[in-house]
Design an enzyme around this catalytic site. Structure first.
Site, PDB file in Angstrom:
ATOM      1  CD  GLU A  98      -3.203   0.714   0.392  1.00 11.81           C
ATOM      2  OE1 GLU A  98      -2.642   1.880  -0.260  1.00 11.81           O
ATOM      3  OE2 GLU A  98      -4.295   0.667   0.256  1.00 11.81           O
ATOM      4  CG  ASP A  99      -0.984   4.693  -1.533  1.00 13.04           C
ATOM      5  OD1 ASP A  99      -1.664   4.079  -0.640  1.00 13.04           O
ATOM      6  OD2 ASP A  99      -1.702   5.473  -2.256  1.00 13.04           O
ATOM      7  CG  ASP A 102      -5.727   8.993   6.392  1.00 11.87           C
ATOM      8  OD1 ASP A 102      -5.148   9.437   7.292  1.00 11.87           O
ATOM      9  OD2 ASP A 102      -6.722   9.256   5.708  1.00 11.87           O
ATOM     10  CG  PHE A 151      -3.668  15.310   1.601  1.00  9.50           C
ATOM     11  CD1 PHE A 151      -4.411  14.059   1.909  1.00  9.50           C
ATOM     12  CD2 PHE A 151      -3.411  15.399   0.316  1.00  9.50           C
ATOM     13  CE1 PHE A 151      -5.098  13.293   1.075  1.00  9.50           C
ATOM     14  CE2 PHE A 151      -3.968  14.521  -0.750  1.00  9.50           C
ATOM     15  CZ  PHE A 151      -4.663  13.568  -0.334  1.00  9.50           C
ATOM     16  NE  ARG A 164      -2.470   8.781  -9.088  1.00 10.55           N
ATOM     17  CZ  ARG A 164      -3.321   8.154  -7.969  1.00 10.55           C
ATOM     18  NH1 ARG A 164      -2.631   7.543  -7.006  1.00 10.55           N
ATOM     19  NH2 ARG A 164      -4.578   8.151  -7.818  1.00 10.55           N
TER      20      ARG A 164
HETATM   21  P1  IMP Z   1      -7.956   4.754   4.606  1.00 12.11           P
HETATM   22  O1  IMP Z   1      -9.088   3.970   4.359  1.00 12.11           O
HETATM   23  O2  IMP Z   1      -8.397   6.041   5.319  1.00 12.11           O
HETATM   24  O3  IMP Z   1      -6.806   4.168   5.396  1.00 12.11           O
HETATM   25  O4  IMP Z   1      -7.264   5.397   3.289  1.00 12.11           O
HETATM   26  C1  IMP Z   1      -6.390   4.886   2.659  1.00 12.11           C
HETATM   27  C2  IMP Z   1      -6.053   5.480   1.093  1.00 12.11           C
HETATM   28  O5  IMP Z   1      -6.333   7.023   1.183  1.00 12.11           O
HETATM   29  C3  IMP Z   1      -4.711   5.542   0.605  1.00 12.11           C
HETATM   30  O6  IMP Z   1      -4.543   4.273   0.066  1.00 12.11           O
HETATM   31  C4  IMP Z   1      -4.845   6.428  -0.230  1.00 12.11           C
HETATM   32  O7  IMP Z   1      -5.004   6.313  -1.461  1.00 12.11           O
HETATM   33  C5  IMP Z   1      -5.630   7.554   0.393  1.00 12.11           C
HETATM   34  N1  IMP Z   1      -4.941   8.450   1.203  1.00 12.11           N
HETATM   35  C6  IMP Z   1      -4.990   8.648   2.742  1.00 12.11           C
HETATM   36  N2  IMP Z   1      -4.163   9.725   2.920  1.00 12.11           N
HETATM   37  C7  IMP Z   1      -3.492  10.112   1.923  1.00 12.11           C
HETATM   38  C8  IMP Z   1      -2.757  11.425   1.983  1.00 12.11           C
HETATM   39  O8  IMP Z   1      -2.248  11.989   2.809  1.00 12.11           O
HETATM   40  N3  IMP Z   1      -2.198  11.652   0.396  1.00 12.11           N
HETATM   41  C9  IMP Z   1      -2.931  10.944  -0.513  1.00 12.11           C
HETATM   42  N4  IMP Z   1      -3.662  10.108  -0.270  1.00 12.11           N
HETATM   43  C10 IMP Z   1      -4.349   9.592   0.686  1.00 12.11           C
HETATM   44 MG    MG Z   2      -4.244   3.560  -1.971  1.00 17.03          MG
END
Ligand code: IMP
Ligand code: MG
Length: 175
Positions: A98-99, A102, A151, A164
């Site tokens: 995963e990138d 959050d 962010f 990206r």
């Molecule tokens: P989660 O479900 O809230 O953990 O969100 C995860 C996904 O939200 C990641 O795989 C990203 O695609 C996106 N995301 C969360 N935080 C960021 C950020 O700081 N920058 C860009 N994308 C984010």
């Molecule tokens: Mg993602």
């Protein structure tokens, strides 16, 4: 898109160095095994390529796309499989790449779904982790960087599909 600018946060060198370290650790942990890397598109693609190049045990790759964020910066809470994997996971030693983690909502749903496909093992590797933002508990096995609640963009991460391609990781600052 509101007026904003991107501030440098982690340099390309710092990121590359850390990915090499994690690659070495993973190669050691999986000695004598094969790894099946599952990339979560689109953000995870840059990281997965760099990581895969630094793993010394045999690696196969597959890609999957789930949507969580819309065009803003807040998680929707619902995930949708936009593109499923091509190959089965049965009996494989799988690492999800995963990138960023959050809230953890996306990953916890994804882990549930993928573990139902009977892999031999299922681990999670992320480039970035924002632990302060966690809403749902997820066990992360390999983390490159824990970062504050900001962010971020670059190295695969986007703001409304932009940035990206930045070779470094930057923080989006709203002016
Ligand atoms: P989660 O479900 O809230 O953990 O969100 C995860 C996904 O939200 C990641 O795989 C990203 O695609 C996106 N995301 C969360 N935080 C960021 C950020 O700081 N920058 C860009 N994308 C984010
Ligand atoms: Mg993602």
């Amino acid at each position: 898109m509101p007026k904003h600018h991107v501030e440098k946060f982690l340099t390309e060198e710092e990121v590359d160095k850390k990915i090499s370290e994690i690659g070495r650790i993973i190669s050691k942990d999986y000695e004598g095994k094969k790894i099946h890397l599952v990339c979560v598109l689109r953000g995870g693609a840059f990281f997965m390529c760099e990581l895969a190049k630094r793993i010394t045990v045999p690696v196969s790759l597959d890609f999957m796309s789930v949507s969580s964020y819309g065009s803003g910066t807040e998680s929707s809470g619902n995930i949708k499989i936009v593109k499923d994997l091509d190959d089965t996971l049965e009996g494989k030693d799988v690492i999800i790449v995963e990138d960023i983690i959050d809230s953890g909502r996306t990953l916890s749903r994804l882990m549930e779904l993928l573990s139902s496909r009977k892999p031999n093992s299922l681990k999670l590797c992320t480039l970035l982790d924002k632990p302060d933002r966690r809403v749902v508990d997820v066990k992360v096995d390999y983390t490159c960087f824990e970062i504050p609640d900001e962010f971020v963009v670059g190295y695969g991460l986007d703001y409304d599909q932009m940035y990206r391609n930045l070779p470094y990781i930057g923080i989006v600052k709203f002016d």
